[in-house]
Design an enzyme around this catalytic site. Structure first.
Site, short mmCIF file in Angstrom:
data_model
loop_
_atom_site.label_atom_id
_atom_site.label_comp_id
_atom_site.label_asym_id
_atom_site.label_seq_id
_atom_site.Cartn_x
_atom_site.Cartn_y
_atom_site.Cartn_z
N ARG A 1 -73.01 70.09 55.62
CA ARG A 1 -71.93 69.54 56.46
C ARG A 1 -71.74 70.39 57.71
O ARG A 1 -71.69 71.62 57.62
CB ARG A 1 -70.63 69.47 55.67
CG ARG A 1 -70.66 68.53 54.49
CD ARG A 1 -69.29 68.46 53.81
NE ARG A 1 -69.35 67.68 52.59
CZ ARG A 1 -69.25 66.36 52.54
NH1 ARG A 1 -69.09 65.67 53.67
NH2 ARG A 1 -69.30 65.71 51.39
N LYS B 1 -72.86 66.24 38.37
CA LYS B 1 -72.31 65.78 37.10
C LYS B 1 -70.83 65.53 37.26
O LYS B 1 -70.10 66.40 37.74
CB LYS B 1 -72.54 66.85 36.01
CG LYS B 1 -74.01 67.21 35.82
CD LYS B 1 -74.18 68.51 35.07
CE LYS B 1 -75.66 68.92 35.00
NZ LYS B 1 -75.85 70.24 34.37
N GLY C 1 -78.90 68.23 33.10
CA GLY C 1 -79.40 69.03 31.99
C GLY C 1 -79.22 70.50 32.23
O GLY C 1 -78.66 70.93 33.24
N LYS D 1 -69.97 67.55 29.27
CA LYS D 1 -70.29 68.92 28.83
C LYS D 1 -69.55 69.95 29.66
O LYS D 1 -69.27 71.05 29.19
CB LYS D 1 -71.81 69.15 28.84
CG LYS D 1 -72.47 69.19 30.21
CD LYS D 1 -72.55 70.59 30.77
CE LYS D 1 -72.99 70.56 32.23
NZ LYS D 1 -73.07 71.92 32.81
N ASN E 1 -67.74 76.41 34.73
CA ASN E 1 -66.73 75.77 33.89
C ASN E 1 -66.23 76.72 32.79
O ASN E 1 -65.03 76.83 32.53
CB ASN E 1 -67.28 74.48 33.30
CG ASN E 1 -67.44 73.40 34.35
OD1 ASN E 1 -66.48 72.75 34.75
ND2 ASN E 1 -68.66 73.23 34.82
#
Length: 320
Positions: free
Chosen positions: A30, A101, A130, A185, A249
């Site tokens: 960007r 994801k 994955g 996940k 995460n």
């Protein structure tokens, strides 16, 4: 082969760098973004140094004209607005590979659905998900990932063109399960971080087993193959998400429970809202998602939330 990579975060910049060994690659960022500015000035970020052959551009029209195979690696919640920008250009004959994801919070839509709805032009779509971290791949540590599309011919073409010894690509055949499993996940990863922060890391084995079962139920209810939850898109990604120090995460969950700031993008923090929505829509009980949601957004004390998760009424392990 020519490739365009849209998005210059850690994953996008790695894919551009890695694929430039065998392909002509243009990496787009960007205009005005800190990440792109740093790459323009130094050709480096905290993870890698871009090879000289990687072209850099902040011109979206130029980036799209460069190649008919376009990898997209941006924040999942920005995809719809980004598609509005893409749609201003000629996209005929292009294949977009979503290396990201998530599920859109406002609608509960999978990312391929978001893209199909947002573009007025027909394009080929695939997802690439994955296990695997840039830090490990950059150190030469191999892993397996999965590519999926509603069109098997698109899956075949991508896998045959881009699979390698470092990143072995498998062919998915369940776009619903692959997308939902990959997004979910990240939520389980936050739950793992909460356990780590609470000194309950020994419960992560149980979290893995129950997390995969929870997500399998949702995938089945949505019309996908519940076995996808036990494949590379979800359970196969647990080591990289529930245990790795590189997992945004997991680290987000750990920092949250410790009251420490964390500034990196943790997609699971948004995705959990979308999964709660889908659970209600499809009538699926999602206890792990509810715990994460309660802790992050409803001021439930982490110890109370975690205790509620592991003191639920006894039932058969594989009951619905």
């Amino acid at each position: 082969m020519r490739l365009t990579v849209l998005g210059c975060g850690r994953w996008g910049s790695f894919l551009a760098s890695y694929h430039s060994a065998r392909n002509e690659v243009l990496l787009w960022g960007r205009p005005g973004s800190r990440s792109f500015g740093q790459l323009e000035q130094t050709r480096q970020n905290e993870y890698l140094t871009l090879p000289e052959q990687v072209r850099l551009s902040s011109d979206l029209e130029q980036a799209l004209a460069w190649s008919d195979t376009v990898i997209v690696s941006i924040s999942a919640q920005q995809l719809r607005s980004f598609c509005a920008q893409l749609d201003a250009f000629d996209l005929s004959g292009k294949t977009f590979i979503l290396c990201m994801k998530g599920i859109e919070v406002e609608t509960g839509k999978r990312l391929t659905q978001v893209m199909e709805e947002s573009l007025s032009q027909p394009v080929s779509l695939a997802v690439w998900v994955g296990p695997g971290h840039v830090q490990d791949f950059s150190a030469g540590i191999p892993n397996c990932m999965v590519v999926d599309s509603a069109d098997p011919a698109v899956t075949d073409r991508i896998v045959n063109s881009l699979s390698s010894d470092l990143i072995r690509l498998y062919k998915g055949s369940d776009i619903i399960g692959t997308e939902v499993g990959a997004a979910a996940k990240n939520v389980v990863g936050i739950a793992a971080g909460l356990l780590d922060g609470a000194g309950l890391s020994s419960l992560k084995g149980a979290l893995m087993a129950r997390g995969a079962r929870e997500v399998a139920r949702l995938i089945h209810a949505m019309g996908g193959n519940e076995l996808s939850a036990y494949g590379l898109c979800h359970l196969g990604d647990y080591e990289a998400t529930l245990f790795s120090p590189h997992s945004h995460n997991r680290m987000f969950g750990e920092c949250f429970i410790k009251g420490q700031p964390y500034t990196q993008l943790a997609e699971g923090a948004s995705t959990v809202k979308a999964l709660i929505r889908l659970g209600q829509e499809y009538g699926v009980d999602l206890p792990i998602c509810h715990v994460v949601d309660s802790v992050l957004y409803h001021n439930m004390q982490p110890d109370q939330a975690l205790n509620s998760l592991f003191s639920r009424s006894v039932k058969g392990e594989f009951d619905l």
